[in-house]
Design a protein around this motif. Structure first.
Motif, PDB file in Angstrom:
ATOM      1  N   LYS A 342       0.828  -1.206   0.000  1.00  0.00           N
ATOM      2  CA  LYS A 342       0.000   0.000   0.000  1.00  0.00           C
ATOM      3  C   LYS A 342       0.860   1.254   0.000  1.00  0.00           C
ATOM      4  O   LYS A 342       0.487   2.260  -0.595  1.00  0.00           O
ATOM      5  CB  LYS A 342      -0.922  -0.015   1.219  1.00  0.00           C
ATOM      6  N   THR A 343       1.997   1.176   0.674  1.00  0.00           N
ATOM      7  CA  THR A 343       2.902   2.329   0.673  1.00  0.00           C
ATOM      8  C   THR A 343       3.669   2.455  -0.631  1.00  0.00           C
ATOM      9  O   THR A 343       4.103   3.555  -0.989  1.00  0.00           O
ATOM     10  CB  THR A 343       3.884   2.226   1.849  1.00  0.00           C
ATOM     11  N   GLY A 344       3.862   1.333  -1.376  1.00  0.00           N
ATOM     12  CA  GLY A 344       4.531   1.368  -2.664  1.00  0.00           C
ATOM     13  C   GLY A 344       6.033   1.132  -2.546  1.00  0.00           C
ATOM     14  O   GLY A 344       6.661   1.367  -1.510  1.00  0.00           O
ATOM     15  N   GLY A 345       6.626   0.621  -3.648  1.00  0.00           N
ATOM     16  CA  GLY A 345       8.063   0.410  -3.691  1.00  0.00           C
ATOM     17  C   GLY A 345       8.543  -0.888  -3.085  1.00  0.00           C
ATOM     18  O   GLY A 345       9.754  -1.063  -2.899  1.00  0.00           O
ATOM     19  N   TYR A 346       7.644  -1.818  -2.773  1.00  0.00           N
ATOM     20  CA  TYR A 346       8.065  -3.089  -2.174  1.00  0.00           C
ATOM     21  C   TYR A 346       8.218  -4.142  -3.241  1.00  0.00           C
ATOM     22  O   TYR A 346       7.390  -4.268  -4.143  1.00  0.00           O
ATOM     23  CB  TYR A 346       7.054  -3.545  -1.116  1.00  0.00           C
ATOM     24  N   ARG A 347       9.304  -4.908  -3.131  1.00  0.00           N
ATOM     25  CA  ARG A 347       9.544  -6.050  -4.000  1.00  0.00           C
ATOM     26  C   ARG A 347       9.819  -7.283  -3.142  1.00  0.00           C
ATOM     27  O   ARG A 347      10.284  -7.171  -2.008  1.00  0.00           O
ATOM     28  CB  ARG A 347      10.728  -5.798  -4.937  1.00  0.00           C
ATOM     29  N   LYS A 348       9.559  -8.444  -3.720  1.00  0.00           N
ATOM     30  CA  LYS A 348       9.743  -9.697  -2.998  1.00  0.00           C
ATOM     31  C   LYS A 348      11.198  -9.828  -2.565  1.00  0.00           C
ATOM     32  O   LYS A 348      12.117  -9.658  -3.354  1.00  0.00           O
ATOM     33  CB  LYS A 348       9.368 -10.880  -3.892  1.00  0.00           C
ATOM     34  N   GLY A 349      11.411 -10.117  -1.283  1.00  0.00           N
ATOM     35  CA  GLY A 349      12.752 -10.274  -0.758  1.00  0.00           C
ATOM     36  C   GLY A 349      13.337  -9.035  -0.136  1.00  0.00           C
ATOM     37  O   GLY A 349      14.445  -9.094   0.424  1.00  0.00           O
ATOM     38  N   ASP A 350      12.642  -7.896  -0.225  1.00  0.00           N
ATOM     39  CA  ASP A 350      13.140  -6.683   0.421  1.00  0.00           C
ATOM     40  C   ASP A 350      13.025  -6.814   1.943  1.00  0.00           C
ATOM     41  O   ASP A 350      12.312  -7.666   2.470  1.00  0.00           O
ATOM     42  CB  ASP A 350      12.356  -5.462  -0.055  1.00  0.00           C
ATOM     43  N   SER A 351      13.763  -5.954   2.609  1.00  0.00           N
ATOM     44  CA  SER A 351      13.705  -5.955   4.070  1.00  0.00           C
ATOM     45  C   SER A 351      12.476  -5.181   4.534  1.00  0.00           C
ATOM     46  O   SER A 351      12.167  -4.103   4.020  1.00  0.00           O
ATOM     47  CB  SER A 351      14.971  -5.310   4.648  1.00  0.00           C
ATOM     48  N   LEU A 352      11.766  -5.768   5.478  1.00  0.00           N
ATOM     49  CA  LEU A 352      10.594  -5.129   6.086  1.00  0.00           C
ATOM     50  C   LEU A 352      10.805  -5.098   7.591  1.00  0.00           C
ATOM     51  O   LEU A 352      11.169  -6.110   8.202  1.00  0.00           O
ATOM     52  CB  LEU A 352       9.309  -5.894   5.745  1.00  0.00           C
ATOM     53  N   ALA A 353      10.574  -3.958   8.183  1.00  0.00           N
ATOM     54  CA  ALA A 353      10.730  -3.795   9.626  1.00  0.00           C
ATOM     55  C   ALA A 353       9.380  -3.972  10.299  1.00  0.00           C
ATOM     56  O   ALA A 353       8.377  -3.371   9.886  1.00  0.00           O
ATOM     57  CB  ALA A 353      11.311  -2.413   9.941  1.00  0.00           C
ATOM     58  N   PHE A 354       9.335  -4.817  11.324  1.00  0.00           N
ATOM     59  CA  PHE A 354       8.104  -5.031  12.081  1.00  0.00           C
ATOM     60  C   PHE A 354       7.796  -3.792  12.922  1.00  0.00           C
ATOM     61  O   PHE A 354       8.697  -3.213  13.532  1.00  0.00           O
ATOM     62  CB  PHE A 354       8.248  -6.247  13.004  1.00  0.00           C
ATOM     63  N   PRO A 355       6.540  -3.387  12.949  1.00  0.00           N
ATOM     64  CA  PRO A 355       6.177  -2.263  13.841  1.00  0.00           C
ATOM     65  C   PRO A 355       6.390  -2.667  15.299  1.00  0.00           C
ATOM     66  O   PRO A 355       5.985  -3.747  15.733  1.00  0.00           O
ATOM     67  CB  PRO A 355       4.699  -2.029  13.531  1.00  0.00           C
ATOM     68  N   MET A 356       7.038  -1.810  16.031  1.00  0.00           N
ATOM     69  CA  MET A 356       7.326  -2.066  17.441  1.00  0.00           C
ATOM     70  C   MET A 356       6.735  -0.960  18.291  1.00  0.00           C
ATOM     71  O   MET A 356       6.948   0.222  18.017  1.00  0.00           O
ATOM     72  CB  MET A 356       8.831  -2.165  17.683  1.00  0.00           C
ATOM     73  N   VAL A 357       6.007  -1.350  19.310  1.00  0.00           N
ATOM     74  CA  VAL A 357       5.395  -0.420  20.261  1.00  0.00           C
ATOM     75  C   VAL A 357       5.765  -0.911  21.651  1.00  0.00           C
ATOM     76  O   VAL A 357       5.417  -2.040  22.036  1.00  0.00           O
ATOM     77  CB  VAL A 357       3.867  -0.360  20.093  1.00  0.00           C
TER      78      VAL A 357
END
Length: 515
Positions: A342-357
């Protein structure tokens, strides 16, 4: 023998052995004789991360604890509601004894009678005299179900209001116990004429004679009350649902119908996460509350989607398994990937940071904070792919894949939470390695472990803002309606007790938050 003439060419020495070659020549020879190397796995080129085996202190989160605690007794109340309104005996009431026999199955926290009386705005307790089953003609059965009054009218013999003639001795011109003229009449029943005599001279009927005149009016107008001793506790309470509970149940059935497709999609995603593409039906039944499934989902939901899944015999046990029929690429997208797209610019295998609260007052050491930031930069492996199963269990990438699996499992729950034992059972089915439970405590910014309601509940932090769900599922909205109905009973108790006035104000505030 004549000697051979000498050779015209000089005799050369034998070639040197490989061990006698120089070091550079040997290395070149080995490189030429070696097989071409196979391409390294993708993990070889991933950035390295230093693994820190640190123990992170658990800090209480009052908001998430309240989110778990406000659903206290909701699950057993919902199970009892389904039992009372089951089509097999509806609208007939259930006896208290039959409910007590099912206490363990209903997960009642204490005795059934205490649980029912705790919520008078939900359940109605009546005596068996109001049971429609008991309103039937009187029978001479050895164990008849008589409509005894809850307050028996116990009157003394020889009182003016009691028409009961007791035979006494003939010296005082009174009748004996075996007198043929004994006339026994039941009190307060002018229409009842029960005469038991044994004298043939007076042409009276025998007690067991087929012509015995026994008339017991059972209609409510006669107000028949039998004198019973206080030792005979013949009250048999029955339980009925309150009208508001029936209304919420009917509304909930409509929500089940409207969310069938979405429920089937979530169940399909769960099957696609497993290595064998199957899950035992017993495991799904234990998680039916968290997944938003009906108790009879095997009959009401599974037959409607034959292109999604099917029920087959288990290979290891005598039970049944739910097996995936067809893979769906459109549904094989995790909650993390869907948000990144939804934010755009994501490709398979990219790094994603988990939301931390993190809760208020929680802080990480500098070395742990640096490690977490480096760990977040690792590539994100989708839980719907099997690439994470071949990783070294001690590697940080394998740990991030395990966290991603737990994150996706909790995202499939309608309440974004699950009991720890049920989550562990489901984690074993999806192929998580033993010891994956430590990841829940190692990442307190992603998961929270609550110990409220006498159990351990794993909560997905990003699904809540304080104690309120960020995205309310329609079934969760219905469950909040049940909570509001339960609080009417507690608010009534608080209003009757002046010392609990503050508690009543808390209920009003929480009702406003639920609305």
């Amino acid at each position: 023998m004549p000697q051979s003439p000498p050779s015209q060419f000089p005799i050369l020495p034998p070639p040197p052995k490989p061990h006698s070659l120089g070091r550079i020549q040997t290395m070149l020879l080995r490189r030429l004789l070696r097989k071409p190397p196979s391409p390294p796995p993708p993990c070889t080129f991933l950035p390295a991360a230093t693994f820190i085996d640190a123990k992170i202190k658990w800090v209480r989160d009052r908001g998430l604890d309240h989110a778990v605690e406000k659903e206290k007794h909701l699950r057993p109340l919902h199970a009892l509601k389904n039992l009372l309104l089951h089509p097999s005996h509806n609208p007939l009431p259930l006896s208290l004894s039959s409910i007590s026999d099912l206490s363990s199955r209903l997960r009642l926290p204490f005795r059934a009678i205490r649980f029912i009386r705790k919520y008078p705005s939900v359940f109605l307790e009546q005596s068996s005299s109001s049971d429609p089953i008991l309103q039937q003609p009187f029978s001479l059965d050895p164990n008849p179900r008589l409509p005894f009054s809850p307050e028996p009218n116990l009157r003394q013999p020889n009182s003016p209001e009691t028409n009961l003639r007791l035979p006494i001795s003939p010296e005082k011109n009174q009748r004996l116990p075996n007198s043929p003229e004994m006339n026994l009449r039941l009190p307060n029943s002018p229409e009842t004429n029960l005469e038991l005599t044994s004298s043939p001279e007076k042409n009276l009927h025998q007690p067991n004679s087929p012509e015995m005149n026994l008339r017991l009016p059972i209609s409510p107008e006669t107000n028949l009350r039998l004198p019973i001793s206080p030792e005979m506790n013949l009250r048999r309470p029955v339980i009925l649902p309150m009208p508001e509970l029936v209304r919420l149940h009917e509304e909930e059935q409509m929500v089940y119908q409207s969310t069938q497709a979405e429920t089937a999609d979530r169940l399909l995603r769960l099957l696609m996460m497993t290595p064998q593409r199957r899950i035992p039906l017993t495991v799904i039944s234990k998680l039916s509350w968290e997944l938003g499934l009906r108790d009879d989902f095997a009959r009401s939901l599974l037959p409607l989607y034959p292109d999604y899944f099917r029920v087959i015999p288990s290979e290891s046990t005598d039970s049944l398994d739910l097996e995936l029929v067809c893979w769906n690429d459109e549904l094989a997208v995790s909650a993390m990937e869907n948000r990144a797209r939804k934010t755009g610019g994501y490709r398979k295998g990219d790094s994603l940071a988990f939301p931390m609260v993190f809760p208020r007052g929680f802080s990480l050491e500098k070395k742990i904070r640096n490690w977490v930031e480096e760990w977040q930069r690792l590539p994100y492996l989708s839980p719907y792919e099997d690439s994470g199963r071949c990783l070294d269990p001690s590697s940080p990438l394998a740990e991030k894949w395990t966290v991603g699996m737990l994150h996706e499992l909790l995202s499939l729950m309608i309440g974004k939470k699950a009991e720890k034992e049920e989550l562990v059972l489901l984690g074993e089915c999806v192929g998580l390695r033993p010891g994956f439970k430590k990841e829940i405590l190692r990442f307190p910014g992603i998961f929270y472990l609550s110990n409220k309601n006498r159990t351990h509940t794993v909560v997905l932090r990003e699904g809540y803002k304080r104690d309120i769900l960020v995205e309310k599922h329609p079934l969760m909205a219905m469950r909040f309606q049940y909570i509001r109905l339960m609080r009417q009973s507690a608010a009534g108790d608080a209003a009757s007790a002046p010392a609990h006035g503050a508690a009543a104000e808390d209920f009003v505030r929480e009702d406003e938050e639920l609305g």
